[in-house]
Motif scaffolding. Sequence first.
Motif, PDB file in Angstrom:
ATOM      1  N   LEU A  13       0.829  -1.195   0.000  1.00 18.94           N
ATOM      2  CA  LEU A  13       0.000   0.000   0.000  1.00 18.94           C
ATOM      3  C   LEU A  13       0.870   1.254   0.000  1.00 18.94           C
ATOM      4  O   LEU A  13       2.078   1.185   0.221  1.00 18.94           O
ATOM      5  CB  LEU A  13      -0.917  -0.011   1.231  1.00 18.94           C
ATOM      6  N   VAL A  14       0.246   2.397  -0.241  1.00 21.23           N
ATOM      7  CA  VAL A  14       0.944   3.681  -0.198  1.00 21.23           C
ATOM      8  C   VAL A  14       0.171   4.630   0.713  1.00 21.23           C
ATOM      9  O   VAL A  14      -0.941   4.339   1.144  1.00 21.23           O
ATOM     10  CB  VAL A  14       1.119   4.289  -1.611  1.00 21.23           C
ATOM     11  N   GLU A  15       0.784   5.772   0.984  1.00 18.12           N
ATOM     12  CA  GLU A  15       0.246   6.717   1.948  1.00 18.12           C
ATOM     13  C   GLU A  15      -0.413   7.900   1.223  1.00 18.12           C
ATOM     14  O   GLU A  15       0.291   8.761   0.673  1.00 18.12           O
ATOM     15  CB  GLU A  15       1.364   7.218   2.858  1.00 18.12           C
ATOM     16  N   PRO A  16      -1.748   7.989   1.209  1.00 20.30           N
ATOM     17  CA  PRO A  16      -2.428   9.056   0.467  1.00 20.30           C
ATOM     18  C   PRO A  16      -2.051  10.461   0.910  1.00 20.30           C
ATOM     19  O   PRO A  16      -1.918  11.365   0.081  1.00 20.30           O
ATOM     20  CB  PRO A  16      -3.916   8.778   0.722  1.00 20.30           C
ATOM     21  N   GLN A  17      -1.875  10.675   2.205  1.00 20.18           N
ATOM     22  CA  GLN A  17      -1.646  12.024   2.690  1.00 20.18           C
ATOM     23  C   GLN A  17      -0.237  12.532   2.410  1.00 20.18           C
ATOM     24  O   GLN A  17       0.036  13.724   2.596  1.00 20.18           O
ATOM     25  CB  GLN A  17      -1.986  12.121   4.175  1.00 20.18           C
ATOM     26  N   LEU A  18       0.666  11.657   1.961  1.00 17.85           N
ATOM     27  CA  LEU A  18       1.944  12.142   1.462  1.00 17.85           C
ATOM     28  C   LEU A  18       1.781  12.771   0.074  1.00 17.85           C
ATOM     29  O   LEU A  18       2.553  13.638  -0.311  1.00 17.85           O
ATOM     30  CB  LEU A  18       2.974  11.011   1.390  1.00 17.85           C
ATOM     31  N   ILE A  19       0.786  12.311  -0.655  1.00 16.22           N
ATOM     32  CA  ILE A  19       0.493  12.860  -1.971  1.00 16.22           C
ATOM     33  C   ILE A  19      -0.163  14.228  -1.827  1.00 16.22           C
ATOM     34  O   ILE A  19       0.221  15.202  -2.462  1.00 16.22           O
ATOM     35  CB  ILE A  19      -0.433  11.911  -2.757  1.00 16.22           C
ATOM     36  N   ASN A  20      -1.159  14.264  -0.962  1.00 14.28           N
ATOM     37  CA  ASN A  20      -1.916  15.492  -0.730  1.00 14.28           C
ATOM     38  C   ASN A  20      -2.521  15.399   0.671  1.00 14.28           C
ATOM     39  O   ASN A  20      -3.224  14.436   0.971  1.00 14.28           O
ATOM     40  CB  ASN A  20      -3.018  15.634  -1.776  1.00 14.28           C
ATOM     41  N   PRO A  21      -2.262  16.359   1.549  1.00 20.65           N
ATOM     42  CA  PRO A  21      -2.754  16.270   2.926  1.00 20.65           C
ATOM     43  C   PRO A  21      -4.274  16.259   3.037  1.00 20.65           C
ATOM     44  O   PRO A  21      -4.804  15.922   4.098  1.00 20.65           O
ATOM     45  CB  PRO A  21      -2.162  17.513   3.606  1.00 20.65           C
ATOM     46  N   THR A  22      -4.975  16.587   1.964  1.00 13.64           N
ATOM     47  CA  THR A  22      -6.435  16.546   2.001  1.00 13.64           C
ATOM     48  C   THR A  22      -6.989  15.165   1.664  1.00 13.64           C
ATOM     49  O   THR A  22      -8.193  14.929   1.828  1.00 13.64           O
ATOM     50  CB  THR A  22      -7.041  17.570   1.025  1.00 13.64           C
ATOM     51  N   TYR A  23      -6.131  14.266   1.184  1.00 19.62           N
ATOM     52  CA  TYR A  23      -6.596  12.911   0.864  1.00 19.62           C
ATOM     53  C   TYR A  23      -6.879  12.141   2.154  1.00 19.62           C
ATOM     54  O   TYR A  23      -6.431  12.525   3.239  1.00 19.62           O
ATOM     55  CB  TYR A  23      -5.548  12.162   0.037  1.00 19.62           C
ATOM     56  N   HIS A  24      -7.590  11.014   2.041  1.00 20.07           N
ATOM     57  CA  HIS A  24      -7.958  10.252   3.226  1.00 20.07           C
ATOM     58  C   HIS A  24      -6.721   9.673   3.914  1.00 20.07           C
ATOM     59  O   HIS A  24      -5.688   9.469   3.285  1.00 20.07           O
ATOM     60  CB  HIS A  24      -8.950   9.136   2.881  1.00 20.07           C
ATOM     61  N   LYS A  25      -6.838   9.422   5.225  1.00 16.20           N
ATOM     62  CA  LYS A  25      -5.671   9.049   6.017  1.00 16.20           C
ATOM     63  C   LYS A  25      -5.353   7.556   5.980  1.00 16.20           C
ATOM     64  O   LYS A  25      -4.255   7.150   6.361  1.00 16.20           O
ATOM     65  CB  LYS A  25      -5.849   9.482   7.469  1.00 16.20           C
ATOM     66  N   ASP A  26      -6.287   6.722   5.547  1.00 14.39           N
ATOM     67  CA  ASP A  26      -6.023   5.288   5.487  1.00 14.39           C
ATOM     68  C   ASP A  26      -5.091   4.950   4.331  1.00 14.39           C
ATOM     69  O   ASP A  26      -5.331   5.378   3.174  1.00 14.39           O
ATOM     70  CB  ASP A  26      -7.330   4.510   5.302  1.00 14.39           C
ATOM     71  N   MET A  27      -4.029   4.180   4.607  1.00 14.10           N
ATOM     72  CA  MET A  27      -3.188   3.677   3.522  1.00 14.10           C
ATOM     73  C   MET A  27      -4.051   2.884   2.544  1.00 14.10           C
ATOM     74  O   MET A  27      -5.069   2.294   2.914  1.00 14.10           O
ATOM     75  CB  MET A  27      -2.048   2.829   4.078  1.00 14.10           C
ATOM     76  N   ASP A  28      -3.638   2.879   1.289  1.00 12.97           N
ATOM     77  CA  ASP A  28      -4.486   2.285   0.252  1.00 12.97           C
ATOM     78  C   ASP A  28      -3.611   1.806  -0.892  1.00 12.97           C
ATOM     79  O   ASP A  28      -2.412   2.128  -0.956  1.00 12.97           O
ATOM     80  CB  ASP A  28      -5.494   3.328  -0.237  1.00 12.97           C
ATOM     81  N   THR A  29      -4.203   1.060  -1.828  1.00 14.62           N
ATOM     82  CA  THR A  29      -3.458   0.603  -2.990  1.00 14.62           C
ATOM     83  C   THR A  29      -3.264   1.753  -3.972  1.00 14.62           C
ATOM     84  O   THR A  29      -4.041   2.720  -4.002  1.00 14.62           O
ATOM     85  CB  THR A  29      -4.193  -0.538  -3.709  1.00 14.62           C
ATOM     86  N   GLU A  30      -2.240   1.644  -4.790  1.00 11.61           N
ATOM     87  CA  GLU A  30      -1.994   2.665  -5.797  1.00 11.61           C
ATOM     88  C   GLU A  30      -3.180   2.801  -6.752  1.00 11.61           C
ATOM     89  O   GLU A  30      -3.593   3.924  -7.091  1.00 11.61           O
ATOM     90  CB  GLU A  30      -0.734   2.328  -6.589  1.00 11.61           C
ATOM     91  N   SER A  31      -3.735   1.665  -7.172  1.00 16.57           N
ATOM     92  CA  SER A  31      -4.837   1.719  -8.136  1.00 16.57           C
ATOM     93  C   SER A  31      -6.074   2.378  -7.539  1.00 16.57           C
ATOM     94  O   SER A  31      -6.759   3.157  -8.208  1.00 16.57           O
ATOM     95  CB  SER A  31      -5.179   0.313  -8.627  1.00 16.57           C
ATOM     96  N   SER A  32      -6.367   2.095  -6.282  1.00 14.77           N
ATOM     97  CA  SER A  32      -7.523   2.703  -5.634  1.00 14.77           C
ATOM     98  C   SER A  32      -7.356   4.215  -5.524  1.00 14.77           C
ATOM     99  O   SER A  32      -8.290   4.993  -5.812  1.00 14.77           O
ATOM    100  CB  SER A  32      -7.728   2.096  -4.247  1.00 14.77           C
ATOM    101  N   ILE A  33      -6.168   4.652  -5.116  1.00 19.14           N
ATOM    102  CA  ILE A  33      -5.912   6.089  -4.989  1.00 19.14           C
ATOM    103  C   ILE A  33      -5.943   6.768  -6.357  1.00 19.14           C
ATOM    104  O   ILE A  33      -6.519   7.856  -6.523  1.00 19.14           O
ATOM    105  CB  ILE A  33      -4.557   6.322  -4.296  1.00 19.14           C
ATOM    106  N   ALA A  34      -5.338   6.111  -7.356  1.00 13.27           N
ATOM    107  CA  ALA A  34      -5.314   6.678  -8.696  1.00 13.27           C
ATOM    108  C   ALA A  34      -6.725   6.861  -9.238  1.00 13.27           C
ATOM    109  O   ALA A  34      -7.042   7.905  -9.839  1.00 13.27           O
ATOM    110  CB  ALA A  34      -4.493   5.796  -9.627  1.00 13.27           C
ATOM    111  N   ASN A  35      -7.579   5.877  -9.008  1.00 10.20           N
ATOM    112  CA  ASN A  35      -8.957   5.964  -9.502  1.00 10.20           C
ATOM    113  C   ASN A  35      -9.767   7.003  -8.729  1.00 10.20           C
ATOM    114  O   ASN A  35     -10.538   7.764  -9.314  1.00 10.20           O
ATOM    115  CB  ASN A  35      -9.637   4.604  -9.401  1.00 10.20           C
TER     116      ASN A  35
END
Length: 258
Positions: free
Chosen positions: A87-109
Amino acid sequence: MLGLLLLASCLWLGHGEVVKSFANCPQFFYRNTTPGNALQPQNPAWICQCYKNLYHFATLYDRKMSVPVYSAYIYQPGPGRRSKSWLVEPQLINPTYHKDMDTESSIANQYRITPQQIGQSQAINQDYNKLKDLDCGHLSPSGHQSGNNSKWATFTLTNRVPQNSTLNKGQWKDYENQTMAQKTPGCKSPYMIMGAVPGNNYISKKRVNVPSHIWSAACCQTNTSMNTWVVIAENNKNQIQNLTLAQLETHLRARALH
């Protein structure tokens, strides 16, 4: 980049402080005391590792090197399955993204971004393709957690380092599985910090640093005493060395000056 006073709480030889960025997960450090700025890299990220809306461990992440500096957790091995996904960390991408780690494909979609955009803030799965003589090493090992969710939470790329395959499958595995089990009977919530020392080599076109050393430090309170121990291993040898806290400080001081 690495400081001298690296160990929190009962492992800390100086005066610790509660780092503001770990305010949501101080429970992974003894007496809620974290290492302050001693291990802070040039471009740090303090991550309370969240999965299924629960915090499972804490990580200081080096955005520049794309590897964790250390992960702190409570040693509580138990049953559960290993994850098949990283998994990857959404909030490293953007602090407004959700805090739960997630798969790259899920975040990308969900956020309509590309894996390359995710990789601007952290390591991605593609970085670890076609490794030679290296494994995907956990700083917070899945085997030191109990239950599916806690084990799966360790399968985040912000908890991952390129680790020598022979070491990972040899002496380091023995330390994680056997030595820890031997040292912790009678301990109340053994607190662990496992870290990586930056090296001179990289993978994935110099995107992800290969640590020169992997280290682990622990403390546990029994009914009669406070026990601590420290080990370190060069990341190109299948050998673990036991150190005192002062020796580890000296070692990290020498590495920081290079």
